[in-house]
Design a protein around this motif. Structure first.
Motif, PDB file in Angstrom:
ATOM      1  N   LYS A  48     -56.331 -26.780 -19.187  1.00 56.95           N
ATOM      2  CA  LYS A  48     -55.099 -28.032 -19.440  1.00 56.95           C
ATOM      3  C   LYS A  48     -55.429 -29.381 -19.252  1.00 56.95           C
ATOM      4  CE  LYS A  48     -53.044 -25.136 -17.711  1.00 56.95           C
ATOM      5  NZ  LYS A  48     -54.133 -24.214 -16.753  1.00 56.95           N
ATOM      6  N   THR A  49     -56.397 -29.545 -18.287  1.00 61.88           N
ATOM      7  CA  THR A  49     -56.109 -31.184 -17.484  1.00 61.88           C
ATOM      8  C   THR A  49     -57.366 -31.446 -18.611  1.00 61.88           C
ATOM      9  OG1 THR A  49     -55.056 -30.092 -16.061  1.00 61.88           O
ATOM     10  CG2 THR A  49     -56.862 -32.244 -15.532  1.00 61.88           C
ATOM     11  N   THR A  50     -58.226 -30.324 -18.209  1.00 58.67           N
ATOM     12  CA  THR A  50     -59.485 -31.149 -19.095  1.00 58.67           C
ATOM     13  C   THR A  50     -59.289 -31.775 -20.751  1.00 58.67           C
ATOM     14  OG1 THR A  50     -60.868 -29.657 -17.843  1.00 58.67           O
ATOM     15  CG2 THR A  50     -61.827 -31.051 -20.047  1.00 58.67           C
ATOM     16  N   PHE A  90     -49.816 -36.789 -13.287  1.00 52.73           N
ATOM     17  CA  PHE A  90     -51.027 -36.054 -12.977  1.00 52.73           C
ATOM     18  C   PHE A  90     -51.072 -34.991 -12.217  1.00 52.73           C
ATOM     19  CE2 PHE A  90     -52.552 -40.617 -14.069  1.00 52.73           C
ATOM     20  CZ  PHE A  90     -53.742 -40.650 -14.209  1.00 52.73           C
ATOM     21  N   GLN A  91     -52.284 -33.619 -12.432  1.00 53.73           N
ATOM     22  CA  GLN A  91     -51.433 -32.958 -11.733  1.00 53.73           C
ATOM     23  C   GLN A  91     -51.927 -32.743 -10.443  1.00 53.73           C
ATOM     24  OE1 GLN A  91     -53.857 -29.754 -12.824  1.00 53.73           O
ATOM     25  NE2 GLN A  91     -53.498 -28.113 -11.518  1.00 53.73           N
ATOM     26  N   THR A  92     -52.402 -33.562  -9.484  1.00 55.61           N
ATOM     27  CA  THR A  92     -52.175 -34.101  -8.531  1.00 55.61           C
ATOM     28  C   THR A  92     -51.603 -35.087  -8.437  1.00 55.61           C
ATOM     29  OG1 THR A  92     -54.652 -34.571  -8.632  1.00 55.61           O
ATOM     30  CG2 THR A  92     -54.042 -32.908  -7.496  1.00 55.61           C
ATOM     31  N   LEU A 181     -47.255 -34.286 -19.659  1.00 58.75           N
ATOM     32  CA  LEU A 181     -46.846 -34.197 -17.954  1.00 58.75           C
ATOM     33  C   LEU A 181     -47.709 -32.767 -17.805  1.00 58.75           C
ATOM     34  CD1 LEU A 181     -42.990 -33.532 -19.328  1.00 58.75           C
ATOM     35  CD2 LEU A 181     -44.446 -35.610 -17.997  1.00 58.75           C
ATOM     36  N   ASP A 182     -48.405 -32.818 -17.267  1.00 59.64           N
ATOM     37  CA  ASP A 182     -49.803 -31.871 -16.045  1.00 59.64           C
ATOM     38  C   ASP A 182     -49.012 -31.232 -14.728  1.00 59.64           C
ATOM     39  OD1 ASP A 182     -51.794 -30.488 -15.805  1.00 59.64           O
ATOM     40  OD2 ASP A 182     -53.308 -32.476 -15.537  1.00 59.64           O
ATOM     41  N   GLU A 183     -48.740 -29.599 -15.043  1.00 62.71           N
ATOM     42  CA  GLU A 183     -47.846 -29.485 -13.948  1.00 62.71           C
ATOM     43  C   GLU A 183     -46.627 -30.204 -13.411  1.00 62.71           C
ATOM     44  OE1 GLU A 183     -50.119 -26.899 -11.997  1.00 62.71           O
ATOM     45  OE2 GLU A 183     -51.294 -26.528 -13.419  1.00 62.71           O
ATOM     46  N   PRO A 184     -45.409 -30.445 -13.853  1.00 61.91           N
ATOM     47  CA  PRO A 184     -44.475 -30.903 -13.736  1.00 61.91           C
ATOM     48  C   PRO A 184     -43.800 -30.497 -12.526  1.00 61.91           C
ATOM     49  CG  PRO A 184     -44.107 -30.982 -15.642  1.00 61.91           C
ATOM     50  CD  PRO A 184     -45.659 -30.418 -15.613  1.00 61.91           C
TER      51      PRO A 184
HETATM   52 MG   LIG Z   1     -55.244 -28.467 -14.603  1.00 62.29          MG
END
Ligand SMILES: [Mg+2]
Ligand SMILES: Nc1ncnc2c1ncn2[C@@H]1O[C@H](COP(=O)(O)OP(=O)(O)O)[C@@H](O)[C@H]1O
Lengths: 259, 322
Positions: A48-50, A90-92, A181-184
């Protein structure tokens, strides 16, 4: 369904991303209709992040194309893609920690207000007005995300929930047409999660298309219009929340990964 | 990273304006005006280097080479072709800026400390050229009879006059740089320093900004080199060796790289140390610099300008322990 590009703001086609021998993504084709909230779900490491990194120009895919508003983004660098209307979180959390909350959002205005080293250095007449314009816009965004009273705090001082909101605010400052939105809601408590999903709905109500990666199924089922399910870099299902909930392949992938 | 007010600049300007007068009255510091000319010249370099290190997060180990290119372009064009020194200074800036652009562009596209590597190699090559291209540079013997500077026929023929010229340059550059830091461009630079990924996705052209700051720092070093050549009327390669590049880095580390005043304080202290206070150490001077760098990196990561803040924090903690 009608598949004209005017309707699809984003098209992901034949994308393969290989890291050495590892296939992080293998042709998870899908399209995102303008104006909807589309969720991408899947177990950890599904890619997903990729996928976000490809859409925003951080990675060049090994194969395949991503089209934004009908045009391939291949030639564009990350900052140019931002200027064309794709923004992200960003996820982090990747805030500018030692800058204030307001400055973080003002930074997002760079896509819309040109910056010049010379004009700044000589403090040309336009510079001050430009700065005030950015400040006003940033303050409006802070009001929208509910952080107006924290505008002078260094971003590092905020609790995680507010940091995640601020990242969304900063992304909004670029005036995107598509926000990724990556894991908000990751790491947020129940109240914060509720605030986050209301905010995402409010952003969408402004006409901004949302691409949402999230693990919290309650959030996903409540706010998304369509869902794509990834597993090991491949698309295993796509459809409405109701259809996905009852899809046996999806249930298996999730149960399988947790067993 | 705090906002820099007008008051410190005004106070500093006052100090500089009366400096030659005070030094002239007190025999013990009679030669300090001369040393302060060099402090000013080095400040031009450290202001640019500080911006590059503290704001753009990049290290250059080749500033001595840009300093040298400025000096040699000025020296060659004035002595061999009799051109106007101000015009030569301008040409030197163009030459240095172009070279910095060519060196910086490929190495700043990559993540990591490639610029440090590239400038290290570049500095060594340029130093060899200064030594070997004898028909142009005079080789190790250097170049003499470089003309002095004059403004509208007014010869800057005394130490005091040159002092005011150099410090005039410093103040123009100081104010220009502070303006940049306090604008959206400065905000972009700070953002790049914290997270290039986030800056990029907020629409900041990260590699362009880094190249721009590097070119700016090189141009300032070139200006400093030209001013040096016209002040001493003589140059030779040893001034522009690798050790000088390292000395510049020590100045920044000692003063503090996250604050523009750090660049000035560091240049001041190191210059007075090497011109005035470290004579007895002779070749052991290098050890003193090594010790300074070691102590600063361990105990003073923000340099001397960070000291008050550190002491205040220490004091607050002591209080709360009682
Ligand atoms: Mg991810
Ligand atoms: N820069 C990278 N280099 C090598 N492998 C990577 C890189 N980024 C991600 N991966 C790998 O790609 C796979 C997918 O990762 P990711 O996209 O982060 O998954 P998700 O976000 O769905 O949890 C993982 O196996 C991960 O280790």
């Amino acid at each position: 369904m009608n598949d004209t590009t005017a309707e699809n703001i984003l098209e992901v086609q034949g994308v393969v991303m290989a890291f050495g021998g590892l296939m992080a993504l293998f042709k998870p084709d899908f399209k995102v209709k303008r104006g909807i909230i589309k969720a991408i779900i899947g177990p950890n490491g599904a890619g997903k992040t990729t996928l976000f990194n490809i859409i925003t120009g951080f990675f060049t895919p090994t194969e395949g194309t991503v089209r934004f508003k009908g045009r391939s983004i291949k030639k564009f660098k990350t900052h140019e893609i931002a200027a064309r209307g794709i923004s992200r979180t960003f996820q982090t959390v990747e805030l500018f920690g030692n800058m204030t909350v307001l400055e973080n959002v003002m930074l997002g205005c760079h896509t819309r207000v040109p910056t010049s080293f010379m004009a700044s250095g000589f403090r040309l007449p336009g510079a001050k007005r430009k700065e005030e314009e950015m400040r006003d816009r940033a303050l409006n965004i802070l009001k929208f995300i509910g952080l107006a009273d924290k505008f002078e705090e260094p971003a590092d001082n905020l609790p995680l929930g507010q940091q995640k909101m601020l990242e969304i605010g900063r992304a909004l400052a670029t005036e995107p047409e598509l926000i990724c939105l990556d894991e908000p809601a990751a790491g947020l408590n129940e109240t914060e999660t509720y605030v986050a999903s209301s905010l995402i709905k409010a952003i969408n109500a402004k006409g901004i298309t949302v691409l949402l990666v999230e693990h919290d199924m309650k959030v996903i089922m409540n706010i998304s219009d369509e869902i794509v399910v990834l597993n090991y870099g491949q698309k295993i299902a796509e459809g409405t929340p109701e259809a996905i909930r009852d899809n046996s392949t999806v249930i298996e992938a999730y149960l399988g990964s947790e067993a | 990273m705090l906002r820099i007010g007008k008051l410190p600049i005004a106070l500093f300007a006052g100090f500089i304006i009366i400096f030659p007068w005070v030094a002239g009255k007190v025999p013990a510091i009679g030669n300090y005006t001369d040393i302060m000319v060099f402090v000013g010249i080095y400040c031009l370099i450290t202001i640019g280097l500080g911006l590059l290190m503290g704001y753009a997060g990049q290290i250059s180990v080749g500033q001595a080479a840009f300093y040298g290119i400025g000096a040699y372009v000025s020296a060659i064009l004035t002595t061999r072709y009799g051109l106007n020194p101000w015009f030569c200074m301008f040409i030197a800036v163009l030459v240095t800026g172009t070279i910095a652009f060519l060196v910086g562009t490929p190495s700043l596209k990559l993540k990591g400390h490639y610029l440090a590597m590239a400038t290290l190699a570049f500095g060594i090559i340029v130093f060899i050229i200064f030594n070997e291209e004898i028909q142009w540079t005079g080789g190790p013997d250097g170049m003499a009879d470089i003309p002095g500077l004059s403004i509208f026929g007014f010869e800057l023929d005394s130490i005091e006059k040159y002092f005011y010229l150099v410090w005039g340059f410093v103040f123009v550059i100081l104010i220009f740089t502070i303006n940049v830091i306090q604008s959206d461009a400065g905000r972009a630079l700070r953002a790049i320093h914290t997270s290039e990924a986030a800056a990029n996705s907020m629409g900041v052209n990260v590699s362009k900004f880094k190249v721009l700051v590097f070119v700016y720092s090189a141009i300032l070093a070139s200006l400093a080199g030209s001013l040096y050549a016209h002040y001493l009327n003589f140059i030779n390669p040893s001034t522009f060796d690798l050790f000088f590049s390292i000395k510049l880095l020590i100045m920044i580390a000692l003063g503090g790289m996250y604050n523009i005043w750090g660049a000035i304080i560091g240049a001041g202290i190191i210059t007075f140390l090497s011109y005035e206070w470290l004579h007895y150490f002779e070749e052991f001077e290098v050890i003193v610099y090594g010790a300074i760098l070691l102590v600063v990196t361990i105990f003073l990561p923000n340099g001397l300008v960070g000291l008050p803040g550190m002491l205040k924090e220490l004091f607050v903690r002591q209080k709360s322990n009682e």
